[in-house]
Design an enzyme around this catalytic site. Sequence first.
Site, PDB file in Angstrom:
ATOM      1  N   TRP A 135      11.666 -12.085  -5.060  1.00  0.00           N
ATOM      2  CA  TRP A 135      11.971 -13.304  -5.640  1.00  0.00           C
ATOM      3  C   TRP A 135      11.405 -13.500  -6.816  1.00  0.00           C
ATOM      4  O   TRP A 135      10.635 -12.747  -7.422  1.00  0.00           O
ATOM      5  CB  TRP A 135      11.333 -14.304  -4.387  1.00  0.00           C
ATOM      6  CG  TRP A 135       9.816 -14.542  -4.629  1.00  0.00           C
ATOM      7  CD1 TRP A 135       9.301 -15.834  -4.932  1.00  0.00           C
ATOM      8  CD2 TRP A 135       8.790 -13.884  -4.200  1.00  0.00           C
ATOM      9  NE1 TRP A 135       7.766 -15.594  -4.929  1.00  0.00           N
ATOM     10  CE2 TRP A 135       7.733 -14.516  -4.518  1.00  0.00           C
ATOM     11  CE3 TRP A 135       8.820 -12.665  -3.681  1.00  0.00           C
ATOM     12  CZ2 TRP A 135       6.373 -13.966  -4.106  1.00  0.00           C
ATOM     13  CZ3 TRP A 135       7.441 -11.999  -3.235  1.00  0.00           C
ATOM     14  CH2 TRP A 135       6.432 -12.739  -3.501  1.00  0.00           C
ATOM     15  N   ASP A 181       3.003 -15.642  -3.366  1.00  0.00           N
ATOM     16  CA  ASP A 181       2.781 -15.996  -2.053  1.00  0.00           C
ATOM     17  C   ASP A 181       2.459 -14.713  -1.337  1.00  0.00           C
ATOM     18  O   ASP A 181       3.254 -14.040  -0.761  1.00  0.00           O
ATOM     19  CB  ASP A 181       3.766 -17.025  -1.369  1.00  0.00           C
ATOM     20  CG  ASP A 181       3.406 -17.334  -0.013  1.00  0.00           C
ATOM     21  OD1 ASP A 181       4.316 -17.930   0.587  1.00  0.00           O
ATOM     22  OD2 ASP A 181       2.267 -16.992   0.481  1.00  0.00           O
ATOM     23  N   ASP A 206       7.198  -7.488  -3.000  1.00  0.00           N
ATOM     24  CA  ASP A 206       6.197  -7.116  -2.095  1.00  0.00           C
ATOM     25  C   ASP A 206       6.118  -5.707  -1.970  1.00  0.00           C
ATOM     26  O   ASP A 206       6.946  -4.965  -2.115  1.00  0.00           O
ATOM     27  CB  ASP A 206       6.625  -7.580  -0.618  1.00  0.00           C
ATOM     28  CG  ASP A 206       6.704  -9.022  -0.380  1.00  0.00           C
ATOM     29  OD1 ASP A 206       7.253  -9.781   0.569  1.00  0.00           O
ATOM     30  OD2 ASP A 206       5.903  -9.788  -1.271  1.00  0.00           O
TER      31      ASP A 206
HETATM   32  N1  ABN Z   1       6.255 -12.404   0.273  1.00  0.00           N
HETATM   33  C1  ABN Z   1       5.034 -12.450   0.666  1.00  0.00           C
HETATM   34  C2  ABN Z   1       5.247 -12.792   2.305  1.00  0.00           C
HETATM   35  C3  ABN Z   1       5.099 -11.771   3.140  1.00  0.00           C
HETATM   36  C4  ABN Z   1       5.442 -12.384   4.439  1.00  0.00           C
HETATM   37  C5  ABN Z   1       5.348 -13.602   5.051  1.00  0.00           C
HETATM   38  C6  ABN Z   1       5.655 -14.334   3.957  1.00  0.00           C
HETATM   39  C7  ABN Z   1       5.470 -14.172   2.798  1.00  0.00           C
END
Ligand code: ABN
Length: 185
Positions: free
Chosen positions: A110, A85, A129
Site C-alpha cells: 500500500w 499499520d 509487509d
Molecule cells: N499490513 C499490515 C497488516 C498485516 C496483517 C493484518 C493487518 C495489517
Amino acid sequence: MHPLDRVFENSARSIAKRTSRRSLLASVGRMLTGAALLPLLPVDRSARAQTPAAPAKQGSGTAPTAGKVVDDPQSCEYWKYCAIDGFLCSCCGGTSNSCPPGTQPSPITWIGTCHNPGDGRDYIVSYNDCCGKVSCGDCFCNRNEREKPMYRLSRNNDVNWCMANTESDYHCSVSVILGVAEPEK
Ligand code: ABN
C-alpha cells in the site's frame, strides 16, 4: 513541692541566669529563618535520572509530537511511518526499509504520502509487509494519514499484503521511499 517540679524550676532559673531576652529572641529568630530556608535546599534527583520511564514505542495513531522522535526509525512518530499499520521491522531485526533476515518483502504494497519535516517535502512511501515468519510482536504502530477505506485497496493499510507470497505469514512492515511527491498543479 514535687521533686520533678523542683528539677524543672532549677533548670529554668539556671537558663534564665545564663541568657538574656535578646539572645532568646535571636535564637528563636535563627530557628524560624532556618525552617523557612529548608525548602530551598538542593534535592538529589539523580536516582530518577538513572531509572527513566520506558520509552513508549507503541503507536497510538495520534499526530507526531515535535522533537527528535520524528528521526528515530524505531519510533512510531518517525516521519515516514505516517500511514503504517503493523510491527516496525526496525525493531524486529530489519531496518525501516529492509526486511529482517529470513523474511521476504511482499511484492504488492500500500502506498502513502508523508511529509518530511527535515526538508519540508512530501514523499511517496510504499509500505511493504515482510513475510515468512510469525508476527514480530514488537513496536506496533498504527498511523493513518491520508489512508483510504478498503474500497481503495492500494491506499488502505489494514491488509495483510503477504497474501500474495508463497509464505503468507505476516512478520512486520517497512516504509520505502519511492520518490518526491510533486505538488498538484
Ligand atoms: N499490513 C499490515 C497488516 C498485516 C496483517 C493484518 C493487518 C495489517
